[in-house]
Motif scaffolding. Sequence first.
Motif, short mmCIF file in Angstrom:
data_model
loop_
_atom_site.label_atom_id
_atom_site.label_comp_id
_atom_site.label_asym_id
_atom_site.label_seq_id
_atom_site.Cartn_x
_atom_site.Cartn_y
_atom_site.Cartn_z
N GLN A 1 0.82 -1.21 0.00
CA GLN A 1 0.00 0.00 0.00
C GLN A 1 0.85 1.26 0.00
O GLN A 1 0.52 2.25 -0.68
N TYR B 1 -0.49 3.02 -3.40
CA TYR B 1 -1.82 3.48 -2.98
C TYR B 1 -2.28 4.71 -3.77
O TYR B 1 -3.35 4.72 -4.39
N VAL C 1 -7.20 0.54 -0.79
CA VAL C 1 -6.67 -0.25 0.33
C VAL C 1 -7.04 -1.72 0.17
O VAL C 1 -6.21 -2.62 0.36
N CYS D 1 -4.91 -3.51 -2.55
CA CYS D 1 -3.58 -3.89 -2.05
C CYS D 1 -3.66 -5.11 -1.14
O CYS D 1 -2.81 -6.01 -1.21
#
Length: 406
Positions: free
Chosen positions: A50, A54, A69, A72
Motif C-alpha cells: 500500500q 496506494y 486499500v 492492495c
Amino acid sequence: MKQVLTIVVKLQPTLEQVAFLEATLQAFADACNYVNENTDPKLTNKIAIQSLVYQTIKEKFNLVANMAVRACARVAANRKVAKHKGKPIKGFAPSSMDCDKDLFRFREQDWTISLATIHGRERIELKAGNYQRGKLKGRNPTSAQLCRHGDGHYYLHIQIKNLAPEPTDTKKTLGIDLGRRDIAVTSVGQKWDGTDIQQVRDKFSQVRASLQNKAPKGTRTTRRRCREILKRLSGREKRYQQWLNHNISKSVVKRAVELSASIAIEDLTGIRERTNQQPRSKTERRRSNSWAFYQLRMFIEYKSRSAGVQVIPIPPAYTSQMCNNCLHIHPVKGKSYRSGKIFKCGHCGWCGDADFNGANNIALVGLSINQPGGTGLSCKLNRTQRYVQLNLFDDFRATENSGFSR
C-alpha cells in the motif's frame, strides 16, 4: 472463539446501477493487476504494498480510498496463497470486490445496502429469503464481498461474526467413516447411501457429454439450443451435492449433541492423488474425483463449532483393517478379512458391516486422542495384541503431532 458465517444475498440493481457495478468491478480488477505487475512479487505485506502504489491506483483507476486499500490487501492475500501452493498469480478477473464497513452499509428497515462505486454511492435493494433475513436480523455487518456469479447476477457475500461456544469436555466420541458407496456411516449405526448421488452424477455426465458432442455440429439452431441447455444445467449437480452434504452434516452434529459426544472423522487429504496413480477406468476415475468428502468435512466442522462440539480429524491408516471388537489388525495370511461390504475378523470371529467397523475404530482412536489418560483401547485377547495396539496408537499420535490439529 469467534466464528465467521457468510450469508449470500442477491442484489436487485437497476440497469443504470448494473453499469456502475460492472465499471467498479473492472476498475478494482485493473487496480489489482496493476499492483501485482508493478511491485515485487515476493512482497506479501499489504501495508508495504500500500505504501508503494496506494496513491497511484487511487488516481489512475478512479478508486475511492478504501477500494485502493482493499485492492492492495487482496494482492497480498493472493500472493500468500500462491506462495503456499507454489504457483504464480495469473491475474485478477472483474468478478468480485472486497468491501469494508466504509464501502457498504446494510439497512434492515427496507432491506437495502448502500454501496460505494466509482460513480458515487448507490442504494440497492436486497432479495433476501427467510434464511438470510433470520441471520441478518438485528446485525450490523462490517465486511462483505460484491460478486458477479456465473449466471450474470450480482450477489453480496456478507460476513457476520458470532461468538461460538467453547467445545465441551466429553467422554464419548462419535466416529464417522466416509466413503462412496455409503457417503457416511457413524459408530452408532447411522448411514447415508451414496447410490442416489452417484446416479445423479452419472446422469449429468451423460447429458453433458451428449450436448458437448452435438454443440459444434448440426444446424445453427441445434448448436444454439445445446449451448442454452448446457448453461441451464450448469451448477445443478453442484447444488444437489451441497444440499445433500448440508443435510448429512446437520444430522451428524445433531446426533453428537444428543449423545454429548465429540466427533472423530477421517482426514482423507491427498486421497485423490493416491487413487489416481492406480489403473482405473475413465468412469471410475470421474466418480472418484467428484467425491465431495472435503466439503462434507468442512460442513461438519463449522456446524460443530456453532454447537460447541469438538471435531477430531483422524488419519485413516488401519481403520478399515482393524477389528473394532478385538483390535486385531488384518489381513492375516490365509484369511480374508473383507468381502464387499462385509468385514469378518479371522481372529475373534466378529462379522458385520465394514464401514460400521471402520467408524467404530475411528471413534476409538478419536477417544484416545481426546482423552490420552484413558485411551478407550483395550486388549480382549492377549498381550501380543496389546503390543500391536500400543504401536498403532503411537503411530496415530505421531501422525497427529506432525500435522493434524486437535
